[in-house]
Design a protein around this motif. Structure first.
Motif, PDB file in Angstrom:
ATOM      1  N   ILE A  40       0.825  -1.201   0.000  1.00  0.00           N
ATOM      2  CA  ILE A  40       0.000   0.000   0.000  1.00  0.00           C
ATOM      3  C   ILE A  40       0.861   1.254   0.000  1.00  0.00           C
ATOM      4  CG2 ILE A  40      -1.636   1.342   1.385  1.00  0.00           C
ATOM      5  CD1 ILE A  40      -2.805  -1.362   2.314  1.00  0.00           C
ATOM      6  N   PHE A  64      -3.387  10.337   2.214  1.00  0.00           N
ATOM      7  CA  PHE A  64      -2.833   9.091   2.728  1.00  0.00           C
ATOM      8  C   PHE A  64      -1.308   9.111   2.808  1.00  0.00           C
ATOM      9  CE2 PHE A  64      -6.893   7.842   0.785  1.00  0.00           C
ATOM     10  CZ  PHE A  64      -7.470   7.123   1.823  1.00  0.00           C
ATOM     11  N   SER A 148      -5.325   1.683  -0.329  1.00  0.00           N
ATOM     12  CA  SER A 148      -5.774   3.075  -0.177  1.00  0.00           C
ATOM     13  C   SER A 148      -6.195   3.675  -1.511  1.00  0.00           C
ATOM     14  CB  SER A 148      -4.658   3.911   0.463  1.00  0.00           C
ATOM     15  OG  SER A 148      -4.390   3.457   1.769  1.00  0.00           O
ATOM     16  N   THR A 150      -8.135   5.381  -4.441  1.00  0.00           N
ATOM     17  CA  THR A 150      -9.040   6.546  -4.371  1.00  0.00           C
ATOM     18  C   THR A 150      -9.995   6.620  -5.567  1.00  0.00           C
ATOM     19  OG1 THR A 150      -7.393   7.941  -5.483  1.00  0.00           O
ATOM     20  CG2 THR A 150      -7.342   7.898  -3.070  1.00  0.00           C
ATOM     21  N   GLU A 167     -15.262  -1.975  -1.644  1.00  0.00           N
ATOM     22  CA  GLU A 167     -13.819  -2.159  -1.554  1.00  0.00           C
ATOM     23  C   GLU A 167     -13.523  -3.186  -0.470  1.00  0.00           C
ATOM     24  OE1 GLU A 167     -11.903   2.014  -3.042  1.00  0.00           O
ATOM     25  OE2 GLU A 167     -12.154   1.763  -0.878  1.00  0.00           O
ATOM     26  N   SER A 173      -5.561  -3.001   6.851  1.00  0.00           N
ATOM     27  CA  SER A 173      -5.541  -1.973   5.803  1.00  0.00           C
ATOM     28  C   SER A 173      -6.817  -1.135   5.809  1.00  0.00           C
ATOM     29  CB  SER A 173      -5.366  -2.629   4.427  1.00  0.00           C
ATOM     30  OG  SER A 173      -4.144  -3.317   4.349  1.00  0.00           O
ATOM     31  N   THR A 174      -7.962  -1.795   5.938  1.00  0.00           N
ATOM     32  CA  THR A 174      -9.221  -1.049   5.900  1.00  0.00           C
ATOM     33  C   THR A 174      -9.390  -0.154   7.124  1.00  0.00           C
ATOM     34  OG1 THR A 174     -10.420  -2.924   6.894  1.00  0.00           O
ATOM     35  CG2 THR A 174     -10.382  -2.784   4.483  1.00  0.00           C
ATOM     36  N   LYS A 176      -7.056   1.560   8.666  1.00  0.00           N
ATOM     37  CA  LYS A 176      -6.310   2.796   8.404  1.00  0.00           C
ATOM     38  C   LYS A 176      -7.054   3.680   7.404  1.00  0.00           C
ATOM     39  CE  LYS A 176      -1.897   0.481   9.247  1.00  0.00           C
ATOM     40  NZ  LYS A 176      -0.673  -0.061   8.630  1.00  0.00           N
ATOM     41  N   LYS A 177      -7.602   3.040   6.381  1.00  0.00           N
ATOM     42  CA  LYS A 177      -8.311   3.806   5.360  1.00  0.00           C
ATOM     43  C   LYS A 177      -9.588   4.411   5.928  1.00  0.00           C
ATOM     44  CE  LYS A 177      -9.734   3.497   0.527  1.00  0.00           C
ATOM     45  NZ  LYS A 177      -9.723   2.650  -0.696  1.00  0.00           N
ATOM     46  N   ILE A 181     -10.766   8.433   5.899  1.00  0.00           N
ATOM     47  CA  ILE A 181     -12.007   8.832   5.233  1.00  0.00           C
ATOM     48  C   ILE A 181     -12.972   9.502   6.206  1.00  0.00           C
ATOM     49  CG2 ILE A 181     -14.102   7.956   4.107  1.00  0.00           C
ATOM     50  CD1 ILE A 181     -12.333   5.800   2.808  1.00  0.00           C
ATOM     51  N   LEU A 212     -16.701  -0.070   2.484  1.00  0.00           N
ATOM     52  CA  LEU A 212     -15.336  -0.544   2.693  1.00  0.00           C
ATOM     53  C   LEU A 212     -15.431  -1.749   3.623  1.00  0.00           C
ATOM     54  CD1 LEU A 212     -12.217  -0.101   2.463  1.00  0.00           C
ATOM     55  CD2 LEU A 212     -12.414   1.382   4.485  1.00  0.00           C
TER      56      LEU A 212
END
Length: 391
Positions: A40, A64, A148, A150, A167, A173-174, A176-177, A181, A212
């Protein structure tokens, strides 16, 4: 993202298996998830570098990236081409519709493919008018191993959106995203849903048109599909599945299970894959050796090592049409005006190295539709999907 130096950035792989096949499952998963983070970050910084130099227009990726840095021209150009090709598929899919005419022919023109060359055709034909059904047909997009990415935000900001955009990635990972957001108006304003909610311990986000979801693609049918269904996923809608350096990092049996499920359960689907090829030549062997020094392997590269095998991944399972091109072919298909534009951004004299790298990466796509309602309906759906991959 986290892989070999490649067009765009080191390859993206959320689930690359460790070389240590006899170590405990938990330890193997730790290596996989660590590589996911590296993947990522690598892609993000390459994308931000390309944006800063003017190759790409993406006002969201900066949120990000903590400390942006300039990448080499080879990586910048690769990031641009990789992003452009997948963006083109996505845009054409969102815009594609069923042609309103007295004859609906489900045939992809010989020039079909987002940025380049010839494509197989489907031969289903129907001769009936298609009035109201042609307007505003709902569609879905599923991004496998999204990191991440976009893309949803870029397109919706331009007034282009699907009925639902899903997504999927590891919870690490999700999470953090989701934080980025949820706390940033640049994202929440685009989503535009006052009922936007965090879920599953902050690893998931739910809104009317954007979800997500956290999970492991190796458990797609058992774990991911129920999550999709719970958020309104509809197998009757035309759906684009995006896999950007993802399937190649999981065992072929697991990636085949995803393709099989999509082909069996979706009424109409377009599957787009970006990944490495040609492992057997000198450069390919070196690429794999370099990965092994980082405890990363590409299980899928030997199952689908060529453009032909990338197509056969789908055609052997009954998909109507499939096509694969390497990144050199896509690069050559850029218009003269666009080539002049990107050539003016920075000095690019790594032509031979570029051609070698680009020959080891490809974009492959395939589509299929099933006659669940009628042959006319199937012909209309195939026509819509063919339009999505036509320049």
């Amino acid at each position: 993202m986290g892989g070999p130096a490649a067009p765009g950035a080191p390859g993206r792989g959320p689930f690359p298996p460790s070389m240590m096949h006899d170590e405990p499952q938990v330890a193997r998963d730790d290596v996989i998830k660590g590589t996911d983070d590296d993947a990522i970050i690598s892609k993000l910084y390459a994308a931000q570098s390309a944006v800063n130099l003017g190759y790409l227009d993406d006002p969201f990726v900066k949120h990000f990236v903590k400390r942006p840095s300039r990448r080499p021209p080879l990586i910048n150009r690769g990031s641009y081409l990789r992003t452009r090709s997948l963006d083109t598929f996505t845009e054409q899919f969102i815009k594609s519709d069923i042609t309103q005419s007295s004859t609906t022919t489900a045939t992809a023109p010989a020039s079909a493919t987002t940025l380049s060359a010839s494509t197989p055709t489907s031969t289903t034909t129907a001769t009936t008018t298609t009035p109201a059904a042609a307007a505003g047909i709902k569609k879905q997009i599923v991004s496998l191993g999204c990191g991440s990415d976009t893309r949803y935000f870029k397109f919706k900001a331009k007034g282009l959106s699907a009925h639902k955009y899903f997504e999927i990635d590891f919870p690490e990972s999700t999470a953090k995203k989701a934080v980025v957001i949820k706390k940033n108006k640049a994202f929440t304003d685009i989503i535009g849903d006052p009922d936007l909610k965090l879920g599953l311990g902050g690893t998931e986000l739910y809104s009317k048109d954007y979800c997500l979801l956290s999970g492991d693609l190796r458990d797609f049918t058992e774990s991911i599909v129920p999550k999709l269904n719970a958020q309104g996923f509809d197998t009757s809608l035309p759906t684009l599945f995006l896999s950007e350096c993802v399937l190649i990092y999981i065992q072929p049996g697991d990636s085949d299970a995803i393709v099989n499920w999509v082909g069996t359960n979706m009424d109409a689907s377009l599957f787009v894959v970006y990944e490495q090829i040609n492992p057997a030549d000198a450069f390919g062997a070196m690429m794999l050796r370099n990965l092994r020094t980082r405890q990363i392997e590409l299980p899928g590269i030997h199952a689908y090592p060529s453009l032909k095998s990338q197509e056969e991944r789908f055609t052997s399972r009954g998909w109507q049409a499939a096509h694969a091109v390497n990144m050199n072919k896509l690069h050559e298909s850029l218009s003269e005006q666009e080539m002049k534009r990107i050539s003016s951004l920075e000095i690019f004299d790594e032509v031979e190295e570029w051609q070698l790298l680009a020959d080891h990466y490809c974009v492959a796509w395939a589509y299929q539709a099933k006659p669940r309602q009628s042959e006319l309906h199937r012909a209309q759906l195939i026509h819509l999907l063919a339009n999505a991959v036509t320049s």
